[in-house]
Each structure stands twice: as C-alpha cells, then as structure tokens.
Design a protein around this motif. Sequence first.
Motif, PDB file in Angstrom:
ATOM      1  N   LEU A  21      38.360 -12.892  35.389  1.00 13.85           N
ATOM      2  CA  LEU A  21      38.777 -12.826  33.973  1.00 13.85           C
ATOM      3  C   LEU A  21      39.662 -14.015  33.612  1.00 13.85           C
ATOM      4  O   LEU A  21      39.472 -14.673  32.594  1.00 13.85           O
ATOM      5  CB  LEU A  21      39.600 -11.549  33.733  1.00 13.85           C
ATOM      6  N   HIS A  75      39.046 -17.120  30.977  1.00 10.35           N
ATOM      7  CA  HIS A  75      39.967 -17.188  29.834  1.00 10.35           C
ATOM      8  C   HIS A  75      40.596 -18.579  29.730  1.00 10.35           C
ATOM      9  O   HIS A  75      40.740 -19.131  28.628  1.00 10.35           O
ATOM     10  CB  HIS A  75      41.059 -16.126  29.998  1.00 10.35           C
ATOM     11  N   HIS A  76      40.957 -19.151  30.880  1.00  5.69           N
ATOM     12  CA  HIS A  76      41.613 -20.466  30.887  1.00  5.69           C
ATOM     13  C   HIS A  76      40.622 -21.627  31.017  1.00  5.69           C
ATOM     14  O   HIS A  76      41.045 -22.762  31.262  1.00  5.69           O
ATOM     15  CB  HIS A  76      42.672 -20.524  32.000  1.00  5.69           C
ATOM     16  N   LYS A  77      39.336 -21.309  30.868  1.00  4.35           N
ATOM     17  CA  LYS A  77      38.283 -22.356  30.844  1.00  4.35           C
ATOM     18  C   LYS A  77      38.352 -23.274  32.069  1.00  4.35           C
ATOM     19  O   LYS A  77      38.285 -24.504  31.938  1.00  4.35           O
ATOM     20  CB  LYS A  77      38.385 -23.183  29.555  1.00  4.35           C
TER      21      LYS A  77
END
Length: 261
Positions: A151, A155-157
Amino acid sequence: MFMLIPKKILKMKYESQEGHLGSALSCVDILNVLYSKILNVNFENYSDENRDRFILSKGHAVAALYAVLAQNNFFNEELLNNYCKDGSKLAGHSTKGSVPGVEVSTGALGHGLPMATGMALAGKIDKKNYKVFVLISDGECDEGTTWESALFSAHHKLDNLTLLIDYNKWQAFGRTKDVLNLEPLAKKWESFGWQVKEIDGHNFSEIEKVLSGVPFEKGKPSVVICHTIKGKGLSFVEDKLESHYVKLTEEDYKKALIELE
Ligand SMILES: Cc1ncc(C[n+]2csc(CCOP(=O)(O)OP(=O)(O)O)c2C)c(N)n1
C-alpha cells in the motif's frame, strides 16, 4: 576448478548438513541474472550511496546469495567452504556486515519488503537514481507487513522499487494453495497499485528482459511474479515437500552432482 552455482550450493548444503536446499535452488537463477546483468553494485562500490540495493528477504535461502556474490568477486570463494560451520562468516541466514554485498539481515520472514520500501523512499527524498530490488517468498505474501508495504509503496509512487516474488508454490509444511491460497496473486498486486509481470523464474533471458525494463510504468512500483520450482534440478527434491529441510546423505550428494551437471 569451475563449478556451476547450483553445484556450489549443493556442496555447501552437504558439507554443513543445513537444510533449505530447495529454497536456495528455487531463487538462484534470479539472483544470478540480477548480479551478472542488472544491478549496479559490485565489490568496488558496495558501500557507495548511489549503488543499487538488493535484499534477499527469504534469508533462509542465503546460500544462493553467498554463491552468487562469490561468483561476482564480492569475496573469496574459499569462504563458501566454511558455510554454516562454527566461526564462519557465512551464517545460515543473511547477516548484514558478514561479507560485502549482504545489505541487511533477514531470516525472520516478512521484513524484506518493508526495508526495501524504506530504502526506495529514501532514494526519492534524497533525489538519488539508485534502484531497489527485493526478493520475497510466496510464504511472505501471508505477512501483513508485506501488504502494508505494498500500500505504502504505491501511495508514494515508488517506481524505483522492484519486487520479485519467488512463487514456487511451497511453504515449509505444505503447498501454498493448501496453507493459505494466494490466487489470484497478480490481480491482488494490481489492485494495490503495482505494475505486474509474470515470468518463468528459471529462464535466464526472460529474467534479464523483464528486469531490464523496470520500472514498468512511471510512478508505480513494479512486481515480477517469478514462477519457480522448489529444489529445481534435483529429481529427489524438485517440487517436493522434502526440499525444504532435506539433509543430504553421501549417496544423495553423489546422485545430485550428476543431475546438476
Ligand atoms: C516470521 C517467521 N516465521 C517463521 C519462520 C520459519 N520459516 C522458515 S522458512 C519458512 C517458510 C518457507 O516457505 P516460503 O516462505 O514460501 O519460502 P520458500 O518456499 O521459498 O523456501 C518458515 C515458516 C521464519 N523464518 N520467520
């Protein structure tokens, strides 16, 4: 005398009488391609902050990592003769600082992807170009830490992060589908925001091709589901439960040397 890497692993396992032979043979082809073709890390730059990082999360398979690191001149191959013996630098689970090239200590399953995620995030914050690769077992896909990291990375690419799953479909005491079914595995990773590819984890050209193409998509972490065979190459343990804890007799060893020729 030249010896193929799987044979070196076999010798280490026979002489130490330590288990996890199948686990090492399952991932050794992937490690071999990583260190010979993909990673920007070697004996000269292994502590340079710009090096690529590799974490073997399934630390019980570290014999494969030692054999590949020795092959790539990270340390003298003679050390392999002391694998898992009293006083040896080469313990049965990965130990940071033991020999050049072992990035972190692993063996308690489920921690490799979280650590790799942290390294990838640090690389982004520090504006570094290094890549982070981590190999986990299918058993580690049972761990909450793996999915928290999945996840978080999406989310933080973290497109500087590549996960390799050694999908041999076995755990210590049974088949993955019976212990805790992971299917549909590719869809799970996709739904967590990762870009997914699947390969034969024993096909050198497939491994090289897929790993040369990461990140698969800008802004997304990449995952390669590697279909592998536990105990690959040895008829008496290949795709068998015994491959996890097998201790080789002299007769097994002689037979195995011929099979791996
Ligand atoms: C947190 C944790 N629990 C249990 C173990 C004991 N253990 C060692 S290997 C293993 C499972 C092996 O199966 P898998 O993780 O799929 O690895 P592979 O089949 O690739 O060897 C277990 C439970 C461990 N090392 N760490």
